[in-house]
Design an enzyme around this catalytic site. Structure first.
Site, PDB file in Angstrom:
ATOM      1  N   CYS A  49       0.797  -1.266   0.197  1.00 55.17           N
ATOM      2  CA  CYS A  49       0.041  -0.188   0.057  1.00 55.17           C
ATOM      3  C   CYS A  49       0.840   1.019  -0.076  1.00 55.17           C
ATOM      4  CB  CYS A  49      -1.046   0.001   1.329  1.00 55.17           C
ATOM      5  SG  CYS A  49      -1.639  -1.418   1.717  1.00 55.17           S
ATOM      6  N   ARG A 101       4.508   0.682  -6.353  1.00 57.73           N
ATOM      7  CA  ARG A 101       4.949  -0.294  -5.308  1.00 57.73           C
ATOM      8  C   ARG A 101       3.726  -1.518  -5.542  1.00 57.73           C
ATOM      9  NH1 ARG A 101       6.429   2.504  -0.334  1.00 57.73           N
ATOM     10  NH2 ARG A 101       5.128   1.015   0.935  1.00 57.73           N
ATOM     11  N   TRP A 112      -3.194  -2.561  -1.535  1.00 58.41           N
ATOM     12  CA  TRP A 112      -2.646  -3.902  -1.980  1.00 58.41           C
ATOM     13  C   TRP A 112      -3.184  -4.707  -1.083  1.00 58.41           C
ATOM     14  CZ3 TRP A 112       0.733  -7.981  -0.567  1.00 58.41           C
ATOM     15  CH2 TRP A 112       1.196  -8.809  -1.491  1.00 58.41           C
ATOM     16  N   ASN A 166      -1.368   1.382   5.873  1.00 57.23           N
ATOM     17  CA  ASN A 166      -0.472   0.529   5.339  1.00 57.23           C
ATOM     18  C   ASN A 166      -0.073  -0.519   6.441  1.00 57.23           C
ATOM     19  OD1 ASN A 166       1.292  -0.647   3.626  1.00 57.23           O
ATOM     20  ND2 ASN A 166       2.873   0.935   3.620  1.00 57.23           N
ATOM     21  N   GLY A 167      -0.069  -1.877   5.987  1.00 56.25           N
ATOM     22  CA  GLY A 167       0.451  -2.796   6.955  1.00 56.25           C
ATOM     23  C   GLY A 167      -0.677  -4.039   7.449  1.00 56.25           C
ATOM     24  N   GLU A 188      18.712 -15.319 -11.132  1.00 56.27           N
ATOM     25  CA  GLU A 188      18.122 -14.029 -11.139  1.00 56.27           C
ATOM     26  C   GLU A 188      17.509 -13.882 -12.509  1.00 56.27           C
ATOM     27  OE1 GLU A 188      17.530 -11.487  -9.574  1.00 56.27           O
ATOM     28  OE2 GLU A 188      17.353  -9.791 -10.929  1.00 56.27           O
ATOM     29  N   LYS A 242      13.763 -12.991 -13.087  1.00 54.18           N
ATOM     30  CA  LYS A 242      13.024 -11.883 -14.032  1.00 54.18           C
ATOM     31  C   LYS A 242      12.120 -12.396 -14.915  1.00 54.18           C
ATOM     32  CE  LYS A 242      14.221  -8.771 -11.980  1.00 54.18           C
ATOM     33  NZ  LYS A 242      15.127  -8.866 -10.968  1.00 54.18           N
ATOM     34  N   GLU A 255       8.778 -13.001 -13.172  1.00 55.03           N
ATOM     35  CA  GLU A 255       7.985 -11.965 -12.482  1.00 55.03           C
ATOM     36  C   GLU A 255       7.457 -11.134 -13.466  1.00 55.03           C
ATOM     37  OE1 GLU A 255      11.707  -9.692 -10.645  1.00 55.03           O
ATOM     38  OE2 GLU A 255       9.916  -9.200  -9.711  1.00 55.03           O
ATOM     39  N   HIS A 296      21.175 -34.740 -11.598  1.00 50.23           N
ATOM     40  CA  HIS A 296      20.451 -35.213 -10.116  1.00 50.23           C
ATOM     41  C   HIS A 296      18.804 -34.808 -10.505  1.00 50.23           C
ATOM     42  CE1 HIS A 296      24.309 -35.765  -8.685  1.00 50.23           C
ATOM     43  NE2 HIS A 296      24.835 -34.640  -9.274  1.00 50.23           N
ATOM     44  N   LYS A 355       6.719  -3.426  -4.784  1.00 51.09           N
ATOM     45  CA  LYS A 355       8.025  -3.131  -5.087  1.00 51.09           C
ATOM     46  C   LYS A 355       8.493  -2.945  -3.380  1.00 51.09           C
ATOM     47  CE  LYS A 355      11.834  -1.184  -6.904  1.00 51.09           C
ATOM     48  NZ  LYS A 355      12.667  -2.229  -7.528  1.00 51.09           N
TER      49      LYS A 355
END
Ligand code: M6R
Length: 615
Positions: free
Chosen positions: A2, A27, A74, A98-99, A488, A492, A495, A511, A610
């Site tokens: 948020c 965000r 969010w 927020n939270g 990485e 990328k 996401e 394996h 974010k």
């Protein structure tokens, strides 16, 4: 996560709030809303979905007051909907949060017993009820906040206004960041610098359980008991232009292209560019508190904690520090570390890495290490963020504002810093000769220009992206220092393109994962010319024999590798240790172009935020 914006001042709050919310869009959010004073009453406008829907609703709304709060939500408690969007209003009180209020069930039950009627499914609305109950007796917003603050458990940052006190704004927090910006006769409160920078760069970061009381043009900082606290404003030298797209289609692409500069800005404070040696002052002399006179020759172990992309950058510290300093390095995912009762030694130096400096798990891990008494060095991009403030020594990525949810320039800046750190620790522990130091410093100083050259793969990936969208699965493989880059690269793609991708240590293929390989599988092989090259090629042949399509990244004109690959990408020849800095760029560009071709929202991928300020 948020985003919060609050405004008190002579401008039109609607404009400040909308521009602030726009700056916070990166965000991640699913609805938004504002509450602004008009004719003595708080008028609330909310919308589900993108900010454009809120802007549309606000087009014909006028407000005559100079106070307002806004929010991008969010969803955590209660699905994304207009009804659950903030602000939440109860009898003239309006709040944005927020939270997560962890004891919300218990608090809500008490409120229901007292006859409260809830109009949303959120945990946040109860805060408006609690404050409303208190203002009935205190007739003062600040006093009401001080009364309810001890009741709240969990992570929260909250801004509240009351229409009976039209020139008062109160903000308080425990956990997610909250910043007050001081303009000329105006205040902007926000969860993120980006919303404040167009108005002022003079700021105060609230600490946990501090309360900001803004009344007319006065500011007061209080503790939770209502005692006045001293404060000092900090000046931030970022400007709001840095947070624009600058002619690129997306922030992410701009940030990919900014990487050569970001790496230079990250390393320069730690190097002497005339003598080509390390500047150890930044490591030796910038420790604070109990570690002011730290003797780094005594460090016997390094621990690295971080999340996501910062964690993958941290993995490289293990390769570089262990090979140069010859001490053990442990790298841990912050959310695992904090709950597994880790063994902590005093002679362990902990590196805490976070672009935002606010990731909840990383911050909790830092606090856990702090309790054990060991020294902590933070590597953050956002100055004055919580992790930055709580560490004993602070290094900066200096990458500039990173808006794209998918981290790019912070990753390369962090890798460069970790490399410099490994050299510095080796030097302090007498494990690095002057010749080795000079050679490595010259090499890292040359990296920005090598990175420029690989940016040219942008057009290649723009061209082939439509072919890649048809691929069923992606396997990114590498050995040694290339393995974290494989991880990485896969992250990328996941996401941004929402495609299944895995990063693997190439030696692990036999394996298990080799069973995945068939002609629908694309293998992206990181095969730069180093001492593991031959082994990497054997792994590549194993995949090829089983039908995989190969995209390989190697050094210079490598005819053999080319003949084994559907597409071969020639990286420039760089100092062996530093291949990760050039080889990640094509992988970022690959993910970017596949996502654009699929029509995905590159800067704000679905379900992601974010700055992950809740666990
Ligand atoms: O701000 P931080 O570096 O602490 O963030 C950690 C992760 O949330 C972050 O790197 C995340 O994995 C990115 N979206 C990856 O692109």
């Amino acid at each position: 996560m948020c985003g919060i914006v609050g405004y008190l001042g002579p401008r039109q709050p609607k404009d400040v709030l909308v521009s602030g919310l726009r700056a916070l869009e990166y965000r991640g959010y699913d609805s938004s809303g504002v509450a602004i004073l008009d004719q003595g009453k708080l008028k609330r406008v909310r919308a589900q979905g993108k900010l454009i829907h809120l802007v549309e609703k606000l087009k014909n709304e006028n407000f005559d007051g100079h106070l307002g709060i806004g929010h991008t939500r969010w969803a955590t408690h209660g699905k994304p909907s207009e009804r659950n969007a903030h602000p939440h209003c109860v009898g003239g009180i309006s709040i944005v949060h927020n939270g997560i209020i962890e004891n919300y069930a218990e608090l809500k039950l008490n409120l229901l017993k007292g006859g409260a009627v809830f109009e949303s499914e959120t945990d946040s609305e109860l805060v408006a009820h609690l404050i409303h109950n208190e203002v009935k007796s205190t007739q003062d917003l600040l006093q009401a906040v001080l009364k309810i603050l001890p009741l709240l458990k969990g992570a929260f940052s909250i801004v509240t206004v009351w229409e009976e006190q039209p020139e008062t704004l109160v903000a308080f927090k425990n956990g997610p960041p909250l910043i007050v910006g001081f303009g000329t006769d105006e205040f902007v409160v926000a969860s993120d610098l980006q919303a404040i920078l167009p108005y002022t760069n003079k700021i105060v970061y609230l600490d946990d359980f501090q309360v900001a009381y803004i009344h007319q043009s006065q500011f007061q900082l209080l503790d939770q008991k209502g005692h006045t606290l001293e404060f000092q404003t900090a000046s931030i030298d970022w400007n709001s232009e840095q947070a624009q797209k600058g002619g690129f289609d997306h922030y992410m692409l701009k940030e990919i292209f900014e990487q050569p500069r970001a790496v230079a800005n990250a390393i320069l404070p730690h190097l002497d560019t005339e003598k080509f040696c390390l500047n150890l002052n930044s490591l030796k002399q910038s420790w604070t508190g109990a570690f002011k006179d730290i003797d780094l020759t005594q460090v016997e172990r390094v621990l690295v904690v971080a999340c996501g992309t910062s964690y993958y950058a941290g993995m490289l510290a293990k390769y570089w520090i262990e090979s140069k300093v010859r001490i053990p390095v442990e790298v841990d995912i912050a959310s695992e570390f904090r709950y597994r009762n880790p063994v902590l030694f005093l002679k362990t130096l902990t590196l805490v890495i976070s672009q935002s400096g606010e990731t909840a798990d990383t911050l909790a891990a830092l606090r856990l290490v702090k309790e054990s008494g060991g020294p902590i060095l933070s590597i953050c991009n956002v100055p004055n963020s919580s992790i930055d403030r709580e560490a004993h020594c602070r290094w900066y990525m200096n990458a500039g504002v990173e808006i794209g949810v998918a981290s790019t320039k912070a990753f390369t800046a962090t890798m460069a810093l970790l490399y410099v750190f490994s050299l510095a620790l080796a030097k302090i522990k007498m494990k690095l000769s002057s010749e080795q130091e000079q050679e490595a410093v010259k090499a890292i100083l040359g990296m920005p220009s090598h990175m420029e050259t690989v940016l040219a793969f942008d057009s290649f990936f723009a061209e082939v992206a439509h072919i890649l969208t048809a691929v069923r699965g992606f396997l990114y493989m590498g050995r040694g220092i290339h393995y974290p880059i494989a991880l990485e690269g896969a992250l990328k793609l996941k996401e941004l393109a929402y495609r299944h991708a895995e990063g693997y240590a190439a030696g692990e293929m036999k394996h298990g994962p080799l069973a995945l390989i068939d002609s629908d599988m694309l293998v992206i092989m990181l095969a730069a010319s180093d001492e593991l090259y031959e082994k990497t090629i054997s792994n590549l042949e194993e995949a090829k024999t089983r039908g995989a399509k190969i995209v390989s990244l190697g050094t210079g004109e490598n005819e053999h590798l080319k003949s084994l690959s559907e597409h071969y990408l020639a990286l420039p020849k760089v100092y062996q240790d530093l291949y990760p800095l050039v080889e990640v760029i094509p992988l970022q560009l690959l993910a970017y172009h596949v996502a654009v071709t699929l029509g995905n929202d590159v800067d704000q991928p679905r379900n992601l935020a974010k700055s992950v300020t809740v666990e």
